[in-house]
Each structure stands twice: as C-alpha cells, then as structure tokens.
Design a protein around this motif. Structure first.
Motif, PDB file in Angstrom:
ATOM      1  N   ASP A   1      -6.109  -8.922  -4.455  1.00  0.00           N
ATOM      2  CA  ASP A   1      -6.483  -7.322  -4.641  1.00  0.00           C
ATOM      3  C   ASP A   1      -5.374  -6.500  -4.849  1.00  0.00           C
ATOM      4  O   ASP A   1      -5.453  -5.764  -5.757  1.00  0.00           O
ATOM      5  CB  ASP A   1      -7.569  -6.968  -3.586  1.00  0.00           C
ATOM      6  N   SER A   2      -4.427  -6.474  -3.908  1.00  0.00           N
ATOM      7  CA  SER A   2      -3.170  -5.723  -3.984  1.00  0.00           C
ATOM      8  C   SER A   2      -2.477  -5.778  -5.322  1.00  0.00           C
ATOM      9  O   SER A   2      -2.158  -4.587  -5.913  1.00  0.00           O
ATOM     10  CB  SER A   2      -2.465  -5.828  -2.763  1.00  0.00           C
TER      11      SER A   2
ATOM     12  N   LEU B   1       2.041   2.118  -3.263  1.00  0.00           N
ATOM     13  CA  LEU B   1       1.019   2.606  -4.365  1.00  0.00           C
ATOM     14  C   LEU B   1       0.758   3.888  -4.071  1.00  0.00           C
ATOM     15  O   LEU B   1       0.657   4.716  -4.850  1.00  0.00           O
ATOM     16  CB  LEU B   1      -0.382   1.971  -4.077  1.00  0.00           C
TER      17      LEU B   1
ATOM     18  N   HIS C   1      -7.421  -7.007 -14.719  1.00  0.00           N
ATOM     19  CA  HIS C   1      -6.390  -6.766 -13.957  1.00  0.00           C
ATOM     20  C   HIS C   1      -6.342  -8.037 -12.903  1.00  0.00           C
ATOM     21  O   HIS C   1      -5.191  -8.461 -12.619  1.00  0.00           O
ATOM     22  CB  HIS C   1      -6.374  -5.432 -13.324  1.00  0.00           C
TER      23      HIS C   1
ATOM     24  N   ALA D   1      -3.311  -2.381 -12.262  1.00  0.00           N
ATOM     25  CA  ALA D   1      -4.126  -1.340 -12.630  1.00  0.00           C
ATOM     26  C   ALA D   1      -3.324  -0.146 -12.642  1.00  0.00           C
ATOM     27  O   ALA D   1      -3.512   0.745 -13.636  1.00  0.00           O
ATOM     28  CB  ALA D   1      -5.420  -1.207 -11.705  1.00  0.00           C
ATOM     29  N   ALA D   2      -2.691   0.245 -11.621  1.00  0.00           N
ATOM     30  CA  ALA D   2      -1.939   1.548 -11.344  1.00  0.00           C
ATOM     31  C   ALA D   2      -0.743   1.590 -12.439  1.00  0.00           C
ATOM     32  O   ALA D   2      -0.765   2.718 -13.254  1.00  0.00           O
ATOM     33  CB  ALA D   2      -1.226   1.553 -10.177  1.00  0.00           C
TER      34      ALA D   2
ATOM     35  N   GLN E   1      -4.482  -4.147  -8.053  1.00  0.00           N
ATOM     36  CA  GLN E   1      -4.255  -2.660  -7.984  1.00  0.00           C
ATOM     37  C   GLN E   1      -3.099  -2.027  -8.399  1.00  0.00           C
ATOM     38  O   GLN E   1      -3.000  -1.150  -9.261  1.00  0.00           O
ATOM     39  CB  GLN E   1      -4.372  -2.252  -6.466  1.00  0.00           C
TER      40      GLN E   1
ATOM     41  N   LYS F   1      -7.355   3.579 -12.386  1.00  0.00           N
ATOM     42  CA  LYS F   1      -7.737   4.167 -11.039  1.00  0.00           C
ATOM     43  C   LYS F   1      -7.974   3.050 -10.333  1.00  0.00           C
ATOM     44  O   LYS F   1      -7.743   2.911  -9.090  1.00  0.00           O
ATOM     45  CB  LYS F   1      -8.679   5.341 -11.082  1.00  0.00           C
ATOM     46  N   ARG F   2      -8.729   2.054 -10.724  1.00  0.00           N
ATOM     47  CA  ARG F   2      -9.385   0.915 -10.172  1.00  0.00           C
ATOM     48  C   ARG F   2      -8.898  -0.298 -10.821  1.00  0.00           C
ATOM     49  O   ARG F   2      -9.041  -0.561 -12.052  1.00  0.00           O
ATOM     50  CB  ARG F   2     -10.618   1.085  -9.851  1.00  0.00           C
ATOM     51  N   ALA F   3      -8.829  -1.425 -10.301  1.00  0.00           N
ATOM     52  CA  ALA F   3      -8.674  -2.696 -10.819  1.00  0.00           C
ATOM     53  C   ALA F   3      -9.976  -3.203 -11.354  1.00  0.00           C
ATOM     54  O   ALA F   3     -10.739  -3.292 -10.617  1.00  0.00           O
ATOM     55  CB  ALA F   3      -7.976  -3.697  -9.809  1.00  0.00           C
TER      56      ALA F   3
ATOM     57  N   ALA G   1       0.634  -1.184  -0.096  1.00  0.00           N
ATOM     58  CA  ALA G   1      -0.015  -0.016  -0.053  1.00  0.00           C
ATOM     59  C   ALA G   1       0.728   1.213   0.119  1.00  0.00           C
ATOM     60  O   ALA G   1       0.547   2.348  -0.743  1.00  0.00           O
ATOM     61  CB  ALA G   1      -0.988  -0.043   1.203  1.00  0.00           C
TER      62      ALA G   1
END
Length: 191
Positions: free
Chosen positions: A128-129, A72, A147, A135-136, A132, A141-143, A69
């Motif tokens: 999920d991480s 990101l 992704h 996606a980044a 993300q 902006k969101r997965a 996190a």
C-alpha cells in the motif's frame, strides 16, 4: 536516555540473531543470550519463539514504513519517486537485514497458514505504501487499482533482487538496483 525494556531487547535480539546467523540459528537460547537475559524470560514475554520473530519483522517493517510515510509527507509529488529511490539506495545494507529476516519467515510461512496470514498483512502494508508513492508520483491523491498492480510488480522485482543478494554474496546488487530504478522510472512514465 531510557534503557530498553526486556521485551524490546528480545525483539531487537531476535532481529539481530536472524540477520547475522539465519533463521535456523535463532533459537530461544541464542536470542536470550544476545539480549543478555535468561531463556525463560523470552517465554515470559512471548508464547513462542515465532512470536518474537514476528515482532522483530513487525518492528523492522514499521520503521521502514514510517520512513516512507515521512517521504510522502515532505517531498512534493514530482520528487517523491526520486526521494524513494535515494532512500532505498542509501539503506540497502539495512534493508538486507530486514529482508533476510522477512524472507526467512516467508519460507516457514509456506507451511504455516497463521504465520502466512501475519506476513501477508505486513506485506500488504508495504505494498500500500508503494502504491501511494506511485500515485503521488503520478499526481493522484489516492492509489487506485493500476497503482497497486504496478506497485506489486515493482515490489516483486525488488524482493527478487534482495533474495539473489542474500543467497549469492557476489550478486551485483548496486548495478542491479540501477537497472531496477531505470525500469521503474520507465514503467511509471508509461503508466
């Protein structure tokens, strides 16, 4: 500096014993001895040995996810994948211990639906991480579903390498990581 609570020492010791000696050696007595407490204190803080082992995985995974996190939050999108790869490469040995504990419990979870559900939830957070991060890297902006599908593949490949490294002491992990990293980059370039 505050001393760790008995509960925290037991969690840290459970992680340490499994990482050092394996899941089968992680008895209540061994965990308590590592924590420097009497075995009865483990049962005072946790109903079962598995609960302290689950807490150890949760703590290790939470620290890992907190680090991701932070990546990101601090890296610009075009650099997040490189920062993630560097983070993994620089922490392979620490991740080896986390995977040894996690994969040991995963084997047990094959015959324990409750443990399986808890590990699935923890793995879902890690997935999920990863989604993300992808996606980044791609400027989203969101997965999304794509992704997440790519993250699942990348995560499975990495877990396979970690399992090979854990079960084969001479497995060339760093060389395999180089190939994995290049494959991930190619997969994301084609996404």
């Amino acid at each position: 500096m505050n001393a760790l609570s008995t509960r925290d020492r037991l969690i840290d010791s459970a992680f340490h014993v499994v990482a050092r000696d394996g899941l089968d050696a992680a008895s209540v007595k061994a965990i308590a001895a590592d924590a420097g407490v009497k075995p009865g204190l483990l049962h005072y803080h946790f109903a079962t040995k598995d609960e302290v082992l689950e807490a150890a995985v949760e703590r290790g995974l939470s620290a890992y996810l907190d680090d991701l996190a932070a990546l990101l939050a601090t890296e610009p999108p075009e650099r997040v994948l490189g920062a993630y790869s560097a983070f993994i490469r620089n922490n392979l040995d620490a991740h080896r211990d986390l995977f040894r504990v996690r994969l040991g419990l995963a084997v047990r979870a094959m015959n324990d639906p409750d443990l399986g559900a808890k590990l699935a939830a923890a793995n879902g957070r890690a997935l999920d991480s990863m989604a993300q991060i992808i996606a980044a890297h791609k400027g989203a902006k969101r997965a999304g579903k794509k992704h997440l599908a790519v993250a699942r593949t990348i995560k499975a490949a990495f877990e396979g390498m970690m399992l090979s490294w854990l079960s084969q002491p001479d497995f060339p992990m760093r060389e395999s990581f180089d190939v994995w990293e290049a494959s991930v980059q190619k997969m994301l370039d084609d996404l």
